[in-house]
Structure formats: C-alpha cells, structure tokens
Scaffold this active site. Sequence first.
Site, PDB file in Angstrom:
ATOM      1  CB  CYS A 155     -20.222  14.794   2.863  1.00  0.00           C
ATOM      2  SG  CYS A 155     -20.567  14.739   1.102  1.00  0.00           S
ATOM      3  CB  CYS A 215     -21.153  18.394   1.959  1.00  0.00           C
ATOM      4  SG  CYS A 215     -22.447  17.125   1.877  1.00  0.00           S
ATOM      5  NE  ARG A 250      -5.820  15.103   8.188  1.00  0.00           N
ATOM      6  CZ  ARG A 250      -5.165  14.504   9.171  1.00  0.00           C
ATOM      7  NH1 ARG A 250      -5.063  15.070  10.351  1.00  0.00           N
ATOM      8  NH2 ARG A 250      -4.617  13.321   8.974  1.00  0.00           N
ATOM      9  CG  HIS A 297      -5.888   1.889   6.806  1.00  0.00           C
ATOM     10  ND1 HIS A 297      -5.394   1.139   5.765  1.00  0.00           N
ATOM     11  CD2 HIS A 297      -6.113   3.139   6.305  1.00  0.00           C
ATOM     12  CE1 HIS A 297      -5.313   1.903   4.669  1.00  0.00           C
ATOM     13  NE2 HIS A 297      -5.752   3.118   4.978  1.00  0.00           N
ATOM     14  CD  GLU A 330      -7.867   3.939  -7.613  1.00  0.00           C
ATOM     15  OE1 GLU A 330      -8.932   4.136  -8.247  1.00  0.00           O
ATOM     16  OE2 GLU A 330      -7.379   2.800  -7.426  1.00  0.00           O
ATOM     17  CB  VAL A 331      -9.043   7.881  -2.189  1.00  0.00           C
ATOM     18  CG1 VAL A 331      -9.833   9.079  -1.702  1.00  0.00           C
ATOM     19  CG2 VAL A 331      -9.982   6.736  -2.538  1.00  0.00           C
ATOM     20  CG  ASN A 332      -4.488   9.928   0.139  1.00  0.00           C
ATOM     21  OD1 ASN A 332      -5.574  10.285   0.586  1.00  0.00           O
ATOM     22  ND2 ASN A 332      -3.548   9.382   0.902  1.00  0.00           N
TER      23      ASN A 332
END
Length: 598
Positions: free
Chosen positions: A67, A70, A406, A417, A484-486
């Site tokens: 997470c 976290c 990761r 994906h 967008e998250v990256n």
Amino acid sequence: MNLWGIIAIVLVPSLVTCAVIAKDGDVEEEGLYSKSDHVVILTQRNFERKVYNQNHAALVQFYNSYCGHCRGFAPKFKALAAEVAPWKNIFQFKVIDCSIEENNEICREFEVMAYPSLRYIHEHYVKANGNVGDRIQMTDTAEKLKSQLITKMQAEQSMGRLAFAPKLSIASYASYAAALNDVPNDVTYTFLVFESENSTVGSELALDINDYNHIKVKRVYDTSELAEKAGVSHFPGLVAVSTMLDANPLTPKNPSKQNLLKAVNKFLKSKNYAFPTRDTPEQEMTQNEHSGEKLTSSNLDVVYYSDLEKTLKTSLHTEITRYKSLTGEALEALLDYLHVLRTTFPFKNNNLRDYIEDLHDTLKTRSEWNGNDVYEIVKRLENVHAPVYMSQLEYIGCKGSQSKYRGYTCGLWTLFHTLTVNAAQKPGTETGLKVLRVMHGYVKHFFGCTTCSEHFQAMAARNRLFDVKENDKAVLWLWISHNEVNLRLAGDVTEDPEHPKIQFPSVTKCPECRLARGAWNLPAVYQYLLNVYGTGNIRDARQVNSAASAPSPFSNLDIGMLSLLYILSFIILILVIKYFLTKRLYRKRHYKHGRGKV
C-alpha cells in the site's frame, strides 16, 4: 597457522552468516519494518502472546506492505516509535503486515478494512469477540499522532487504567507544599509543568522521564494560584521543587517539550544525578537480499506470466478474504472480477482456468459469506485443481530494487492492462468495458490501500470511466489513467529510485508513440499496448535468462555452503601446490649436493 586454523577462520563466519534464528515465532524483519525500528513485529504465530494480557498499553498498526499510503506513513511511524522509545515500559508500538497470507485471519478478526489502521490496545487486554481495540484516527504528521496518543492515555488513566504510568492529570494548587503533598518520600525532585488543560507537553515530559529514579513530573493549571506565586508567566512553565520545597525556575525562552526536557536534564546533571542507562540500539540499515540486483532496461516493458500469477494469488489469498462478512455490492464486485478473469485472463494452464471457474460458481451460490469461509474455499479449490500455478510465483518485471517497492501494485496495473488488451482483441464483444468496471469495483472494495482506492475512484469519476463505450477506448483510458497516477507519484517517497515513474512508453521504447513537440501519437500508443500486453507476447518465467531476473535455485544456506566449499578447495589446492614445490626444491638441492661429492 595450520590448516585447521585456516578452516576455522573461514568456516565460523560463513555459518554465522547463513544461520537464521527464530525464537517462538518472532522475526527480526518483515514487510516495511525491522526490530531496529523500535517496534514489535507481530505475526500470526506471536500475536496472542505479544498483544493480549500485557503489562503495557500498545498502538498496533495494521498495514499492507504494498500500500502506497502505508509506505509513505512508515517513516513517520518509525520516527515516532524511536522518539517515544523511553515509554516502552508503559506503551509500545507494534505492527502487523496484513499482506502476508498467514496474518490475514488476524486482520480480518480485527475488522481492518482500511490500510493503514491504528488500534489502541490497553494493558491486560483479553481476546474476545468484539475486542478489536480502540480505533485511532490516522494523521498526516507524527507530532499530531503523538498528541492524539497522549490524549488517549490521559483518558485511559481517568478510567482507572495505566495506574503504573506517571500521573497525567492536571490540578490547581495554592502552594508548593500542596503540590507535593501526595509525592512519595523517596522522590528527590518534582518538576511542575504549568500549562493549560488541553496541552500535552507536561504529560509527554512525564512519559519521557518515567524511568528516572526518584523524579516526578506534575501538571499544574497555568491559571492556578501557585503559578502566580512561582512567578511563572510564560507557558508552558517549568519549576523544579526539592523535598525541602526549594524552588528553581527552569522555563526556557522557547518552552517546547524538547527544550523543557533539556532544562530538566541540565538541572539534574548539575546536581550529579545518576541518569538511567537506556538501550539505544543503533539503527541498522536493512537491505533486501536482492537489493543489489537491477533489471535490465529491456525488461521494463515486458509482461511476465509469473507476475500475473503472483498478483492473482495475492489477490485471492489476502485481498478478497479480508472481509469479516462478504455480502451485497462487495460480493457482486468479487463475482464480476472472477467472471472477467475466466473470460479474459491469458491462461497458460487449464488447471488455473478450472480453479477460477469453480471458485466463481461456488461463491455465487450464496448471498453472504464469512471471510474465513471464503479463505477456506480458496485454499480447498486450489488443492482440488492443483497444480494451479505453473511458475515459482516471483515478481520479475515488477520486482523492485527493494522489497518495499513495486511488487503487487505494479502487478495489479499489469494484470488489468493485460485484461483490457486481451478483451479488445476479442471481436464483437464489449468485455473491455466490463474490465474497467470490474477494476473500479475491485479497487473500491478489495484493494489494500485505502487512500489509493479513494484516489482511483475520484480519478474514475473525473475521467468518466463509465462513459467509455468501445474496447480500444478502454485500453487507452487505462493507459491515460496509469500515466496520471505516475505523474502524481513521481518523486514520492514510495517511488523506487531504480524505477522512476515516467510517462510511458518512453521515447526510447516507442519513438513512434510521440509526435512533434512531444504530443502522443494515439494509434501508435494503442499498437504499443497491444504488443506489450497481448497474450502472445507474455513471457514465461523460463524464458528469463538474466541472473538478476531469475529466482535463485539455491537457498542462502546452499550459497553459503557452496562458497565455503569453494574457499576450502582453493586453500587445499594452494597447500598441494606448496607441497609439490617444496618436494621438488628439496630434490634439486639433494641432487646438487650429491654431485659435489664425486
């Protein structure tokens, strides 16, 4: 030095390095934390022994090591745990990683539905239904969490608990004699902290020096008559009072808790006070055993079947089973997820396909399930259809430079994906649209990072996920959202320094994906995604030739022993060569001497 002496020097360090010692199920390191972080690491094997019927209170953090929230919270939690280490006889910090399968049942029993979750456990806590600790609100700073904990401990003491802790309540006094009236006779100095009722400074100071022998801290209202008599006008104020009622004002110019503590220590040092000896273990730099390995750049845009299988197993073993009671919208989301998997996952093993189908058909027979029952069904059907997984279930493309990076989060993006691309390659269907909706439902109800889930749901609404109408648009929607998250997480504490979050595909990987001035060439991007995530392009773990990617067939002990044998063989070889050289030299000298006699 003889041969056995040399062997001893080589052998002893090698065996020490290879040995792994576990005591009563305890571990030195797990997930995001190690013992050197001043936390108690909880596991399914030691949880009851280290949580229930303890002589101290505790803050237990239930977290999920993959997470992002976290991971971001861990440094703050560690810093606070180190700061309050002197409280250990009264209060301890404890952690349990809910992403580890064997710990999952405990997290489910404690009704943990968000990560990280904090629970306050009072002393002598007993195991019983409904005893899941007191929920502590998450904060954005360690300082706020500390204040919240002190307030909680003050409330606990007012209810009769924490009797063994320093007195944390506050009172008014008219004189020093009244303030010291209930102080034991063996106390040499009492430090009075003048402050408001809502302040936590005095309580924190009392906890910080709770192990100082013959020393007490008492909180006094800043509005009390004694404050005026003591001449304290700057708050929090500090006055040291001896048993003879001699008063020594100590208030620093900046009366923070840290400065008050310095003032106390300086005063006691001037009185030749014998400070307690505290354990202050050095912070150890822990490193994952594979942290020195790097994936080659050619691996970064490749999908490995091992990554998909490991992600799928983690999903089924630890995420869908975290509900104490699974029903309603969450159960429907699970059934939809399993249905999409059975129709779209790139199965290389019929056993896995049959297992997913059987799991779906079994769970749809009831409208409500107990989390323990779901877990037992997952395990039972896995055995029925064994072997379900054909790989060694190690991350390859999604492997981070350290274990905290990761892994599962990368694997989940890769899985969806892959599902959107394989759905798009099925003509005449709208499975791609179903994949997006299933991903939304899965992340909303099961993904073990609460903040991440909230971000994804907000992004889905903002980017109008439910308005996507075509399969190819579903593929591109997920790609846009991933980038967008990256962009949002680039440079974040959760980012793997060896794998920075970029806008993918990079120019190097796909030059044709960029137009002039950096604009995206969407048809080329779409083709790139088909090439990477298509079923025919997914690599089997056996295709990995890189030593950095392939899991080692040897354990640490095997490697240690092989290294030892290699070193011993080298030593023996040197001794043999030395023996023959010595013997040859001796023969030459003997022969020359013999000729001299003729």
